[in-house]
Design a protein around this motif. Structure first.
Motif, short mmCIF file in Angstrom:
data_model
loop_
_atom_site.label_atom_id
_atom_site.label_comp_id
_atom_site.label_asym_id
_atom_site.label_seq_id
_atom_site.Cartn_x
_atom_site.Cartn_y
_atom_site.Cartn_z
N GLY A 278 -48.32 6.82 -7.94
CA GLY A 278 -48.01 7.17 -6.35
C GLY A 278 -47.58 6.07 -5.49
N ALA A 279 -47.39 4.97 -6.21
CA ALA A 279 -46.85 3.88 -5.06
C ALA A 279 -45.40 3.97 -4.74
CB ALA A 279 -46.96 2.35 -5.88
N GLU A 280 -45.06 3.31 -3.62
CA GLU A 280 -43.65 3.14 -3.31
C GLU A 280 -43.26 1.87 -3.91
OE1 GLU A 280 -42.52 4.45 0.61
OE2 GLU A 280 -44.31 5.72 0.51
N VAL A 281 -41.93 1.83 -4.90
CA VAL A 281 -41.94 0.63 -5.41
C VAL A 281 -40.44 0.01 -5.01
CG1 VAL A 281 -41.96 -0.54 -7.92
CG2 VAL A 281 -43.41 1.64 -7.67
N TYR A 282 -40.30 -1.09 -4.86
CA TYR A 282 -39.23 -1.85 -4.85
C TYR A 282 -38.98 -2.31 -6.29
CZ TYR A 282 -39.33 -1.38 0.47
OH TYR A 282 -39.40 -1.13 1.47
N ALA A 283 -37.79 -2.11 -6.76
CA ALA A 283 -37.88 -2.60 -8.28
C ALA A 283 -36.68 -3.63 -7.90
CB ALA A 283 -37.45 -1.44 -9.21
N VAL A 284 -36.97 -5.03 -8.20
CA VAL A 284 -35.77 -6.00 -8.29
C VAL A 284 -35.76 -6.75 -9.67
CG1 VAL A 284 -35.51 -8.08 -6.93
CG2 VAL A 284 -36.77 -6.31 -5.74
N ASP A 285 -34.40 -6.67 -9.72
CA ASP A 285 -34.28 -7.72 -11.08
C ASP A 285 -32.83 -8.25 -10.93
OD1 ASP A 285 -35.51 -7.48 -14.29
OD2 ASP A 285 -33.40 -8.20 -14.12
N ARG A 286 -32.60 -9.29 -11.44
CA ARG A 286 -31.47 -10.30 -11.21
C ARG A 286 -30.49 -9.84 -12.25
NH1 ARG A 286 -32.25 -16.26 -13.30
NH2 ARG A 286 -32.12 -15.72 -15.38
N SER A 287 -30.68 -8.86 -13.13
CA SER A 287 -29.68 -8.32 -14.26
C SER A 287 -29.25 -7.08 -13.74
CB SER A 287 -30.21 -8.52 -15.35
OG SER A 287 -29.52 -7.69 -16.46
N ALA A 288 -27.85 -6.73 -13.41
CA ALA A 288 -27.25 -5.56 -13.07
C ALA A 288 -27.62 -4.61 -14.08
CB ALA A 288 -26.03 -5.78 -12.47
N LYS A 289 -27.07 -4.91 -15.34
CA LYS A 289 -27.12 -4.49 -16.62
C LYS A 289 -28.59 -3.84 -16.81
CE LYS A 289 -25.50 -4.91 -21.24
NZ LYS A 289 -25.06 -5.56 -22.17
N ARG A 290 -29.39 -4.56 -16.93
CA ARG A 290 -30.85 -4.15 -17.17
C ARG A 290 -31.33 -3.35 -16.09
NH1 ARG A 290 -33.90 -7.15 -21.09
NH2 ARG A 290 -35.83 -7.18 -19.74
N LEU A 291 -30.75 -3.32 -14.78
CA LEU A 291 -31.36 -2.61 -13.71
C LEU A 291 -30.63 -1.31 -13.92
CD1 LEU A 291 -33.52 -3.18 -11.50
CD2 LEU A 291 -31.49 -3.29 -9.93
N GLU A 292 -29.62 -0.95 -14.56
CA GLU A 292 -28.86 0.08 -14.78
C GLU A 292 -29.88 0.89 -15.79
OE1 GLU A 292 -26.57 2.06 -13.51
OE2 GLU A 292 -26.49 0.31 -12.18
N ARG A 293 -30.45 0.34 -16.84
CA ARG A 293 -31.28 0.76 -17.83
C ARG A 293 -32.58 1.31 -17.03
NH1 ARG A 293 -32.70 -3.00 -22.29
NH2 ARG A 293 -34.40 -1.40 -22.72
N LEU A 294 -33.05 0.33 -16.13
CA LEU A 294 -34.38 0.93 -15.25
C LEU A 294 -33.96 2.25 -14.71
CD1 LEU A 294 -36.89 -0.92 -13.08
CD2 LEU A 294 -35.30 0.67 -11.91
N LYS A 295 -32.89 2.35 -13.94
CA LYS A 295 -32.36 3.52 -13.36
C LYS A 295 -32.26 4.76 -14.09
CE LYS A 295 -29.65 1.25 -9.62
NZ LYS A 295 -28.29 1.21 -9.48
N ASP A 296 -31.87 4.51 -15.38
CA ASP A 296 -31.82 5.61 -16.21
C ASP A 296 -33.18 6.13 -16.74
OD1 ASP A 296 -29.03 5.53 -16.24
OD2 ASP A 296 -28.97 4.58 -18.19
N ASN A 297 -34.12 5.03 -16.81
CA ASN A 297 -35.56 5.47 -17.27
C ASN A 297 -36.21 6.11 -16.62
OD1 ASN A 297 -35.23 4.38 -19.91
ND2 ASN A 297 -35.92 2.21 -19.21
N VAL A 298 -36.15 5.55 -14.99
CA VAL A 298 -36.64 6.36 -13.89
C VAL A 298 -36.38 7.63 -13.58
CG1 VAL A 298 -36.98 6.25 -11.37
CG2 VAL A 298 -37.24 4.19 -12.68
N GLN A 299 -34.94 7.86 -13.93
CA GLN A 299 -34.48 9.11 -13.63
C GLN A 299 -34.90 9.97 -14.92
OE1 GLN A 299 -30.50 8.80 -12.77
NE2 GLN A 299 -30.44 10.77 -11.64
N ARG A 300 -34.96 9.82 -16.00
CA ARG A 300 -35.39 10.50 -17.05
C ARG A 300 -36.76 10.83 -16.65
NH1 ARG A 300 -38.27 10.05 -21.45
NH2 ARG A 300 -38.40 7.61 -21.19
N VAL A 301 -37.83 10.30 -16.33
CA VAL A 301 -39.30 10.65 -16.01
C VAL A 301 -39.37 11.20 -14.71
CG1 VAL A 301 -40.04 9.03 -17.79
CG2 VAL A 301 -39.93 8.20 -15.43
#
Ligand SMILES: C[S@@+](CC[C@H](N)C(=O)[O-])C[C@H]1O[C@@H](n2cnc3c(N)ncnc32)[C@H](O)[C@@H]1O
Length: 451
Positions: A278-301
């Motif tokens: 239930g938190a509002e999360v700023y997800a910061v990472d310096r790797s654009a490629k890895r952050l794309e994976r994060l977005k896919d993961n967050v979207q899947r769930v």
């Protein structure tokens, strides 16, 4: 770097997926690339066309074979030499050594039928310009088939499979006995650990996924499986996350409605946990490629509503408002996760620890200004060296009297009470919970910003 072309890529006949030689040819090309290059194994897998062209069964076999050959490389090399008739036997061409490594991984550590392992190794010699070494390969492997398993009982497994500089640091940071236990535990296969989006569903998912529920709430499946084929994956009911890696967010308390930043967020295991809580999360990472994976993961769930992701260096990122919590899952030497990534320790050097310590400290310093008074700074790494854990935070706290440790309590970490340090940090070693299949090594420190 050797590529698959040099190893007979393009020979359509031998690319038959039912051919037992072809997957071993692909494994040889990958193993050879790894030891010749400076690339992580995952990066080689991801860009190796012949590997990607394999069917799932063969891909799993190749992954397991190459990983075992790297994980046990010191032991395998020693077994190979025990099979030589002369102690300093020359291997020519050099690919012969890689052929031995793959063969011994199969014979001694993977339970592959001896004749299949030996015959395909001799065939690999023919395919890879080492025809003249066929007799030699055959003779050495016959000895390994006969005596290899018995020889392993005489081997110093820790010294052979872990770089000396690393084992020395562990011995200094802990004790000789613990360093050896850490090394031995790092050689085992990791189980498949799962975090569910909604804890109410934990028991039913444990049943459907054939898992046990660990005392800290993670689901553990000891049988290997192809993750996307498991029930609930497509529906986004859970994600894969080691039981240790799931602890930092559990130790952040009630996150409902809190504004938090995950400063090194990708691929997003902890972001998903915080968003699910239930938190509002700023997800910061310096790797654009890895952050794309994060977005896919967050979207899947289906947690994207709670997550704002941003490509940025955490040392430069500005919080748009004072935050309730900063989770700093800092970049580190990752020596707690050797079970999953046995390649990494062979690409690292002792000097890497100092450069990681510097980056971690800079990220800690940057986090200070992001927090509200009363806000929480949770620092964690999956490194086993105390420079990246206990000593890092002790030094930070010595310079920041506006922060105090919020000690981790036994009630928060059932059956891991012994992992709480005198300072109140959590230090998990990879041989903890050995009977349950072990844990990744982890360090967690929780601090509060005072007035
Ligand atoms: C240990 S991993 C994070 C794992 C992630 N928290 C999770 O639970 O899935 C470390 C991450 O830090 C990122 N990173 C390294 N240096 C960074 C920096 N200066 N600023 C932001 N991210 C950084 C890396 O790209 C990597 O994704």
């Amino acid at each position: 770097m050797t590529n698959s072309k040099q190893h007979g890529r393009g020979n359509k006949r031998s690319k038959n997926q039912n051919d037992i030689l072809w997957p071993r040819q692909v494994a040889l090309s990958i193993l050879d690339s790894f030891w010749k290059g400076e690339k992580f194994l995952d990066a080689i897998f991801e860009s190796h066309d012949d590997f990607l062209d394999l069917d799932t069964r063969n891909r799993n076999f190749v992954r397991m074979l190459v990983t075992t050959a790297i994980r046990r490389s010191g032991q395998i090399d020693d077994l190979m030499r025990r099979g030589f008739s002369k102690p300093n036997q020359k291997m020519s061409p050099p690919i012969v050594q890689m052929i031995f490594h793959l063969a011994i991984a199969q014979i001694v550590f993977m339970g592959v039928a001896d004749h299949a392992a030996v015959n395909t190794s001799v065939d690999l010699a023919t395919r890879n310009g080492a025809e003249r070494a066929k007799g030699f390969i055959n003779a050495v492997l016959r000895k390994v088939v006969r005596d290899g398993k018995a020889w392993t009982t005489e081997q110093d497994i820790a010294r052979l499979n872990i770089p000396e500089w690393l084992l020395d640091i562990w011995t200094e940071d802990y004790s000789k006995a613990e360093a050896i236990e850490m090394a031995q535990a790092s050689l085992s296969e990791a189980a498949l650990d799962i975090s569910v989006v909604d804890p109410i569903d934990r028991e039913s998912w444990a049943e459907s996924l054939d898992c046990v529920i660990l005392p800290t709430g993670t689901l553990r499946r000891n049988e290997h499986a192809l993750v996307p084929d498991l029930p609930g994956f497509d529906d986004g009911a859970w994600w894969v996350q080691d039981a240790s890696a799931a602890l930092p967010v559990r130790l952040m308390g009630d996150l409902l409605g809190k504004r938090v930043v995950d400063l090194c967020a990708a691929p997003g295991g902890k972001t998903m946990q915080m968003a699910a809580a239930g938190a509002e999360v700023y997800a910061v990472d310096r790797s654009a490629k890895r952050l794309e994976r994060l977005k896919d993961n967050v979207q899947r769930v289906r947690l994207q509503a709670n997550v704002i992701s941003e490509v940025s260096d955490g040392e430069l990122w500005d919080a748009p408002e004072p935050l309730d919590a900063v989770l700093l899952d800092a970049p580190c030497t990752a020596t707690g996760t050797i079970r999953r990534n046995p390649d990494a320790i062979w690409l690292k050097k002792s000097e890497d620890i100092a450069s990681m310590v510097k980056i971690q400290r800079a990220l800690l310093e940057r986090s200070v200004g992001m927090l509200k008074v009363g806000g929480m700074l949770l620092y964690c790494t999956c490194s086993l060296q105390k420079d990246e854990g206990e000593r890092q935070l002790n030094a930070f706290l010595a310079d920041h009297d506006e922060f105090e440790i919020m000690p981790i309590t036994p009630q928060e970490v059932p059956e891991l009470e012994h992992a709480i340090t005198p300072e109140g940090y959590l230090r998990i070693l990879p041989f903890y919970w050995a009977a349950r299949g072990g844990l990744d090594g982890f360090f967690i420190g929780r601090m509060i910003k005072k007035a």
